[in-house]
Design a protein around this motif. Structure first.
Motif, PDB file in Angstrom:
ATOM      1  N   LYS A 161       0.846  -1.188   0.000  1.00 43.36           N
ATOM      2  CA  LYS A 161       0.000   0.000   0.000  1.00 43.36           C
ATOM      3  C   LYS A 161       0.875   1.229   0.000  1.00 43.36           C
ATOM      4  O   LYS A 161       1.749   1.389   0.856  1.00 43.36           O
ATOM      5  CB  LYS A 161      -0.917   0.012   1.224  1.00 43.36           C
ATOM      6  N   LEU A 162       0.668   2.121  -0.971  1.00 41.13           N
ATOM      7  CA  LEU A 162       1.425   3.356  -1.096  1.00 41.13           C
ATOM      8  C   LEU A 162       0.505   4.555  -0.885  1.00 41.13           C
ATOM      9  O   LEU A 162      -0.678   4.513  -1.229  1.00 41.13           O
ATOM     10  CB  LEU A 162       2.073   3.472  -2.474  1.00 41.13           C
ATOM     11  N   VAL A 163       1.075   5.628  -0.346  1.00 45.73           N
ATOM     12  CA  VAL A 163       0.371   6.906  -0.233  1.00 45.73           C
ATOM     13  C   VAL A 163       1.152   7.945  -1.033  1.00 45.73           C
ATOM     14  O   VAL A 163       2.372   8.064  -0.883  1.00 45.73           O
ATOM     15  CB  VAL A 163       0.243   7.362   1.232  1.00 45.73           C
ATOM     16  N   SER A 219      -4.112   8.361  -2.958  1.00 48.71           N
ATOM     17  CA  SER A 219      -3.658   9.672  -3.408  1.00 48.71           C
ATOM     18  C   SER A 219      -4.339  10.735  -2.566  1.00 48.71           C
ATOM     19  O   SER A 219      -5.524  10.621  -2.236  1.00 48.71           O
ATOM     20  CB  SER A 219      -3.984   9.873  -4.890  1.00 48.71           C
ATOM     21  N   THR A 220      -3.592  11.769  -2.210  1.00 46.68           N
ATOM     22  CA  THR A 220      -4.157  12.809  -1.350  1.00 46.68           C
ATOM     23  C   THR A 220      -3.660  14.185  -1.764  1.00 46.68           C
ATOM     24  O   THR A 220      -2.564  14.339  -2.302  1.00 46.68           O
ATOM     25  CB  THR A 220      -3.818  12.527   0.136  1.00 46.68           C
ATOM     26  N   ASP A 221      -4.494  15.184  -1.530  1.00 42.60           N
ATOM     27  CA  ASP A 221      -4.176  16.592  -1.810  1.00 42.60           C
ATOM     28  C   ASP A 221      -5.272  17.412  -1.145  1.00 42.60           C
ATOM     29  O   ASP A 221      -6.132  16.850  -0.443  1.00 42.60           O
ATOM     30  CB  ASP A 221      -4.112  16.838  -3.323  1.00 42.60           C
ATOM     31  N   ILE A 222      -5.285  18.727  -1.375  1.00 39.62           N
ATOM     32  CA  ILE A 222      -6.301  19.570  -0.750  1.00 39.62           C
ATOM     33  C   ILE A 222      -7.410  19.965  -1.718  1.00 39.62           C
ATOM     34  O   ILE A 222      -8.356  20.639  -1.331  1.00 39.62           O
ATOM     35  CB  ILE A 222      -5.681  20.840  -0.130  1.00 39.62           C
ATOM     36  N   VAL A 223      -7.319  19.540  -2.990  1.00 40.62           N
ATOM     37  CA  VAL A 223      -8.358  19.870  -3.963  1.00 40.62           C
ATOM     38  C   VAL A 223      -9.542  18.920  -3.805  1.00 40.62           C
ATOM     39  O   VAL A 223      -9.441  17.871  -3.181  1.00 40.62           O
ATOM     40  CB  VAL A 223      -7.814  19.803  -5.407  1.00 40.62           C
ATOM     41  N   LYS A 224     -10.676  19.312  -4.412  1.00 44.76           N
ATOM     42  CA  LYS A 224     -11.890  18.519  -4.247  1.00 44.76           C
ATOM     43  C   LYS A 224     -11.772  17.154  -4.892  1.00 44.76           C
ATOM     44  O   LYS A 224     -12.199  16.145  -4.333  1.00 44.76           O
ATOM     45  CB  LYS A 224     -13.094  19.269  -4.833  1.00 44.76           C
ATOM     46  N   ASP A 225     -11.202  17.095  -6.109  1.00 45.15           N
ATOM     47  CA  ASP A 225     -10.997  15.802  -6.767  1.00 45.15           C
ATOM     48  C   ASP A 225      -9.823  15.903  -7.720  1.00 45.15           C
ATOM     49  O   ASP A 225      -9.360  17.001  -8.030  1.00 45.15           O
ATOM     50  CB  ASP A 225     -12.261  15.329  -7.503  1.00 45.15           C
ATOM     51  N   ILE A 226      -9.345  14.748  -8.205  1.00 40.09           N
ATOM     52  CA  ILE A 226      -8.180  14.718  -9.090  1.00 40.09           C
ATOM     53  C   ILE A 226      -8.503  14.029 -10.425  1.00 40.09           C
ATOM     54  O   ILE A 226      -7.606  13.573 -11.114  1.00 40.09           O
ATOM     55  CB  ILE A 226      -6.976  14.031  -8.412  1.00 40.09           C
ATOM     56  N   GLY A 227      -9.760  13.974 -10.755  1.00 35.02           N
ATOM     57  CA  GLY A 227     -10.142  13.370 -12.031  1.00 35.02           C
ATOM     58  C   GLY A 227     -10.388  11.877 -11.899  1.00 35.02           C
ATOM     59  O   GLY A 227     -10.539  11.333 -10.800  1.00 35.02           O
ATOM     60  N   THR A 228     -10.408  11.212 -13.033  1.00 36.90           N
ATOM     61  CA  THR A 228     -10.651   9.771 -13.062  1.00 36.90           C
ATOM     62  C   THR A 228      -9.525   9.024 -12.356  1.00 36.90           C
ATOM     63  O   THR A 228      -8.350   9.283 -12.611  1.00 36.90           O
ATOM     64  CB  THR A 228     -10.755   9.275 -14.521  1.00 36.90           C
ATOM     65  N   LEU A 229      -9.894   8.112 -11.482  1.00 33.42           N
ATOM     66  CA  LEU A 229      -8.896   7.358 -10.723  1.00 33.42           C
ATOM     67  C   LEU A 229      -8.425   6.143 -11.501  1.00 33.42           C
ATOM     68  O   LEU A 229      -9.165   5.556 -12.298  1.00 33.42           O
ATOM     69  CB  LEU A 229      -9.494   6.911  -9.385  1.00 33.42           C
TER      70      LEU A 229
END
Length: 277
Positions: A2-4, A29-39
Protein backbone atom coordinates in the motif's frame (compact mmCIF):
# COMPACT_ATOMS: atom_id res chain seq x y z
CA UNK A 1 1.87 -3.17 -0.90
CA UNK A 2 0.00 0.00 0.00
CA UNK A 3 1.42 3.36 -1.10
CA UNK A 4 0.37 6.91 -0.23
CA UNK A 5 1.06 9.77 -2.66
CA UNK A 6 0.80 13.32 -1.32
CA UNK A 7 0.54 16.22 -3.75
CA UNK A 8 -1.40 14.02 -6.16
CA UNK A 9 -3.07 17.04 -7.80
CA UNK A 10 0.24 18.68 -8.62
CA UNK A 11 2.03 18.57 -11.95
CA UNK A 12 4.60 15.95 -10.91
CA UNK A 13 2.02 14.02 -8.94
CA UNK A 14 -0.11 13.77 -12.06
CA UNK A 15 2.66 11.78 -13.79
CA UNK A 16 3.33 9.54 -10.79
CA UNK A 17 -0.21 8.37 -10.09
CA UNK A 18 -0.53 5.82 -12.90
CA UNK A 19 2.87 4.08 -12.48
CA UNK A 20 2.49 4.01 -8.70
CA UNK A 21 -1.00 2.51 -8.96
CA UNK A 22 0.39 -0.17 -11.28
CA UNK A 23 3.15 -1.22 -8.87
CA UNK A 24 1.11 -1.68 -5.70
CA UNK A 25 -2.05 -3.30 -4.42
CA UNK A 26 -3.55 -0.03 -3.22
CA UNK A 27 -2.60 3.59 -3.91
CA UNK A 28 -4.02 6.31 -1.68
CA UNK A 29 -3.66 9.67 -3.41
CA UNK A 30 -4.16 12.81 -1.35
CA UNK A 31 -4.18 16.59 -1.81
CA UNK A 32 -6.30 19.57 -0.75
CA UNK A 33 -8.36 19.87 -3.96
CA UNK A 34 -11.89 18.52 -4.25
CA UNK A 35 -11.00 15.80 -6.77
CA UNK A 36 -8.18 14.72 -9.09
CA UNK A 37 -10.14 13.37 -12.03
CA UNK A 38 -10.65 9.77 -13.06
CA UNK A 39 -8.90 7.36 -10.72
CA UNK A 40 -6.61 4.57 -11.91
CA UNK A 41 -7.31 0.93 -10.99
CA UNK A 42 -6.44 0.42 -7.34
CA UNK A 43 -6.31 4.16 -6.61
CA UNK A 44 -8.39 5.94 -3.95
CA UNK A 45 -8.46 9.70 -3.40
CA UNK A 46 -8.68 11.21 0.09
CA UNK A 47 -8.79 14.97 0.54
CA UNK A 48 -6.56 16.03 3.44
CA UNK A 49 -4.49 19.00 4.59
CA UNK A 50 -0.84 18.14 5.28
CA UNK A 51 -0.68 20.79 7.99
CA UNK A 52 -3.48 19.13 10.00
CA UNK A 53 -2.30 15.99 11.79
CA UNK A 54 -5.90 14.95 12.49
CA UNK A 55 -6.59 14.88 8.75
CA UNK A 56 -3.33 13.35 7.50
CA UNK A 57 -2.70 10.64 10.12
CA UNK A 58 -5.67 8.44 9.10
CA UNK A 59 -4.54 8.57 5.46
CA UNK A 60 -1.26 6.85 6.37
CA UNK A 61 -2.79 3.99 8.34
CA UNK A 62 -1.68 0.65 6.93
CA UNK A 63 0.69 2.22 4.39
CA UNK A 64 4.03 0.59 3.59
CA UNK A 65 5.59 3.69 2.01
CA UNK A 66 4.73 7.34 1.45
CA UNK A 67 5.74 9.27 -1.66
CA UNK A 68 5.64 12.79 -0.26
CA UNK A 69 5.32 15.38 -3.05
CA UNK A 70 2.81 17.67 -1.36
CA UNK A 71 3.92 21.26 -0.66
CA UNK A 72 3.74 24.85 -1.85
CA UNK A 73 6.16 24.72 -4.79
CA UNK A 74 7.56 28.25 -4.78
CA UNK A 75 9.18 30.79 -2.52
CA UNK A 76 6.68 32.53 -0.22
CA UNK A 77 6.86 34.41 3.07
CA UNK A 78 7.92 32.01 5.83
CA UNK A 79 4.51 32.16 7.49
CA UNK A 80 2.81 30.83 4.33
CA UNK A 81 5.25 27.94 3.98
CA UNK A 82 5.25 27.01 7.66
CA UNK A 83 2.09 24.90 7.55
CA UNK A 84 2.35 22.85 4.36
CA UNK A 85 6.13 22.74 3.91
CA UNK A 86 7.48 22.54 7.48
CA UNK A 87 4.68 21.27 9.73
CA UNK A 88 3.39 19.13 6.86
CA UNK A 89 6.69 17.27 6.66
CA UNK A 90 6.75 16.69 10.41
CA UNK A 91 3.19 15.38 10.25
CA UNK A 92 4.10 12.92 7.49
CA UNK A 93 7.13 11.57 9.36
CA UNK A 94 5.49 11.41 12.78
CA UNK A 95 2.21 9.96 11.50
CA UNK A 96 4.18 7.57 9.30
CA UNK A 97 6.26 6.39 12.24
CA UNK A 98 3.18 5.77 14.37
CA UNK A 99 1.52 3.92 11.47
CA UNK A 100 4.53 1.66 10.90
CA UNK A 101 5.48 3.12 7.51
CA UNK A 102 8.75 1.58 6.32
CA UNK A 103 10.00 4.35 4.04
CA UNK A 104 9.25 7.87 2.84
CA UNK A 105 10.29 9.07 -0.61
CA UNK A 106 10.44 12.86 -0.46
CA UNK A 107 10.44 15.48 -3.22
CA UNK A 108 13.33 17.59 -1.99
CA UNK A 109 14.87 20.20 -4.27
CA UNK A 110 18.05 21.69 -5.64
CA UNK A 111 17.03 24.75 -3.62
CA UNK A 112 18.31 23.02 -0.47
CA UNK A 113 21.76 23.65 -1.94
CA UNK A 114 20.83 26.47 -4.30
CA UNK A 115 23.56 28.92 -3.29
CA UNK A 116 26.34 26.55 -4.37
CA UNK A 117 27.88 27.54 -7.70
CA UNK A 118 27.12 25.53 -10.82
CA UNK A 119 30.87 25.12 -11.28
CA UNK A 120 31.29 23.49 -7.85
CA UNK A 121 30.22 20.10 -9.21
CA UNK A 122 28.68 19.15 -5.87
CA UNK A 123 27.69 15.63 -4.87
CA UNK A 124 24.91 14.35 -2.63
CA UNK A 125 27.01 15.06 0.48
CA UNK A 126 27.30 18.82 -0.13
CA UNK A 127 26.42 21.01 2.82
CA UNK A 128 23.05 22.71 2.91
CA UNK A 129 23.06 26.18 1.34
CA UNK A 130 19.37 27.07 0.88
CA UNK A 131 18.54 29.92 -1.44
CA UNK A 132 15.09 30.74 -0.02
CA UNK A 133 12.64 29.88 2.76
CA UNK A 134 11.37 27.26 0.30
CA UNK A 135 14.86 25.76 0.13
CA UNK A 136 15.12 25.98 3.92
CA UNK A 137 12.01 23.79 4.19
CA UNK A 138 13.79 21.20 2.04
CA UNK A 139 16.82 21.33 4.35
CA UNK A 140 14.53 20.94 7.36
CA UNK A 141 12.87 17.89 5.87
CA UNK A 142 16.14 16.28 4.83
CA UNK A 143 17.41 16.71 8.40
CA UNK A 144 14.09 15.43 9.73
CA UNK A 145 14.49 12.31 7.60
CA UNK A 146 18.04 11.78 8.79
CA UNK A 147 16.96 12.13 12.42
CA UNK A 148 14.08 9.66 12.07
CA UNK A 149 16.52 7.17 10.50
CA UNK A 150 19.16 7.69 13.20
CA UNK A 151 16.73 7.67 16.12
CA UNK A 152 13.85 5.48 14.92
CA UNK A 153 15.16 3.41 12.02
CA UNK A 154 12.67 4.87 9.54
CA UNK A 155 14.05 4.92 6.00
CA UNK A 156 13.79 7.83 3.58
CA UNK A 157 15.03 8.85 0.15
CA UNK A 158 15.25 12.57 -0.53
CA UNK A 159 15.13 13.45 -4.23
CA UNK A 160 16.73 16.82 -4.88
CA UNK A 161 14.81 17.63 -8.04
CA UNK A 162 16.48 20.21 -10.29
CA UNK A 163 14.02 21.17 -13.08
CA UNK A 164 11.25 18.74 -13.92
CA UNK A 165 9.67 20.89 -16.63
CA UNK A 166 9.98 21.56 -20.34
CA UNK A 167 13.40 22.79 -21.47
CA UNK A 168 12.92 26.41 -22.51
CA UNK A 169 15.96 28.17 -21.02
CA UNK A 170 19.73 27.70 -20.92
CA UNK A 171 19.80 26.63 -17.27
CA UNK A 172 17.46 23.73 -18.00
CA UNK A 173 19.97 22.19 -20.43
CA UNK A 174 21.78 21.00 -17.31
CA UNK A 175 18.98 20.77 -14.77
CA UNK A 176 16.24 19.00 -16.77
CA UNK A 177 14.55 15.94 -15.29
CA UNK A 178 12.22 14.28 -17.80
CA UNK A 179 8.96 12.78 -16.60
CA UNK A 180 10.14 9.32 -17.64
CA UNK A 181 13.32 9.72 -15.60
CA UNK A 182 11.29 11.08 -12.68
CA UNK A 183 9.19 7.91 -12.73
CA UNK A 184 12.30 5.74 -12.90
CA UNK A 185 13.90 7.61 -9.99
CA UNK A 186 10.84 7.28 -7.76
CA UNK A 187 10.50 3.61 -8.70
CA UNK A 188 14.14 2.93 -7.74
CA UNK A 189 13.60 4.79 -4.45
CA UNK A 190 10.72 2.41 -3.73
CA UNK A 191 12.07 -0.94 -4.93
CA UNK A 192 15.67 -0.72 -3.67
CA UNK A 193 15.72 -3.23 -0.77
CA UNK A 194 17.58 -1.04 1.73
CA UNK A 195 18.17 2.72 1.57
CA UNK A 196 18.65 3.96 5.14
CA UNK A 197 18.83 7.72 4.75
CA UNK A 198 19.64 8.64 1.15
CA UNK A 199 19.90 11.82 -0.89
CA UNK A 200 19.82 11.65 -4.70
CA UNK A 201 19.61 14.34 -7.35
CA UNK A 202 16.60 14.34 -9.62
CA UNK A 203 18.25 15.11 -12.94
CA UNK A 204 18.32 13.44 -16.34
CA UNK A 205 21.44 12.23 -18.17
CA UNK A 206 22.27 15.73 -19.38
CA UNK A 207 25.70 16.49 -20.82
CA UNK A 208 25.64 19.73 -18.79
CA UNK A 209 24.33 18.34 -15.47
CA UNK A 210 25.90 20.44 -12.68
CA UNK A 211 25.67 17.84 -9.88
CA UNK A 212 27.13 14.40 -9.18
CA UNK A 213 24.94 11.44 -8.23
CA UNK A 214 27.76 8.90 -7.85
CA UNK A 215 27.22 8.28 -4.14
CA UNK A 216 23.57 7.42 -4.78
CA UNK A 217 24.37 4.97 -7.58
CA UNK A 218 23.32 2.01 -5.43
CA UNK A 219 19.71 3.00 -6.09
CA UNK A 220 20.16 1.80 -9.66
CA UNK A 221 18.85 5.04 -11.11
CA UNK A 222 20.18 5.31 -14.66
CA UNK A 223 18.52 8.27 -16.42
CA UNK A 224 17.97 7.86 -20.13
CA UNK A 225 17.04 11.33 -21.39
CA UNK A 226 19.40 14.17 -22.29
CA UNK A 227 18.49 17.81 -22.96
CA UNK A 228 21.46 18.36 -25.26
CA UNK A 229 19.37 17.84 -28.40
CA UNK A 230 17.71 21.17 -27.60
CA UNK A 231 20.95 23.06 -26.94
CA UNK A 232 21.40 24.78 -30.30
CA UNK A 233 17.87 26.16 -30.33
CA UNK A 234 17.83 27.21 -26.67
CA UNK A 235 21.26 28.86 -26.71
CA UNK A 236 20.50 30.75 -29.92
CA UNK A 237 17.55 32.39 -28.17
CA UNK A 238 19.24 32.92 -24.78
CA UNK A 239 20.48 36.36 -23.68
CA UNK A 240 24.15 36.83 -22.76
CA UNK A 241 25.13 35.48 -19.34
CA UNK A 242 25.88 37.98 -16.57
CA UNK A 243 28.59 36.23 -14.54
CA UNK A 244 27.95 38.53 -11.56
CA UNK A 245 24.29 37.49 -11.32
CA UNK A 246 23.56 34.82 -8.64
CA UNK A 247 20.60 33.72 -10.76
CA UNK A 248 23.03 32.80 -13.53
CA UNK A 249 25.93 31.26 -11.59
CA UNK A 250 24.22 29.54 -8.66
CA UNK A 251 22.45 26.17 -8.77
CA UNK A 252 19.20 27.70 -7.57
CA UNK A 253 18.83 29.89 -10.65
CA UNK A 254 16.28 32.69 -10.11
CA UNK A 255 15.62 31.44 -6.57
CA UNK A 256 19.22 32.40 -5.70
CA UNK A 257 18.55 35.97 -6.84
CA UNK A 258 15.09 36.86 -5.50
CA UNK A 259 14.56 38.47 -2.12
CA UNK A 260 13.42 36.13 0.65
CA UNK A 261 9.67 35.64 0.48
CA UNK A 262 9.46 36.67 -3.19
CA UNK A 263 8.43 34.22 -5.92
CA UNK A 264 11.18 32.42 -7.80
CA UNK A 265 8.72 30.71 -10.15
CA UNK A 266 7.64 34.11 -11.48
CA UNK A 267 11.04 34.28 -13.22
CA UNK A 268 10.71 30.85 -14.82
CA UNK A 269 8.51 30.08 -17.80
CA UNK A 270 7.21 26.76 -16.43
CA UNK A 271 4.54 25.27 -18.68
CA UNK A 272 1.74 23.52 -16.82
CA UNK A 273 1.60 20.32 -18.87
CA UNK A 274 0.22 18.11 -16.13
CA UNK A 275 -1.21 14.76 -17.16
CA UNK A 276 -5.01 14.77 -17.32
CA UNK A 277 -7.20 11.80 -16.39
Amino acid sequence: MKLVLTGAAGRLGSYLREPLAAMCDALISTDIVKDIGTLYPGETYIRADLADMAQIAPVLEGADMVIHFGAIVDEKPFEELLGPNFVGSYNIWEAGYKAGVKRIVYASSIHAVGMHLKTDGIGVDAEHRPDTFYGLAKCFTEDLGRMYWDKRGMESVHLRILSCAQVNNARALGTWLSYDDLIQLVTRAIDTPSVGFTIAYGVSNNDRAPVNNAKASFLGYRPKDNAEYLAAQVLAEAPPVDVTDPGEICLGGPFAKVDLGQSGMAHLNVIDDRKET
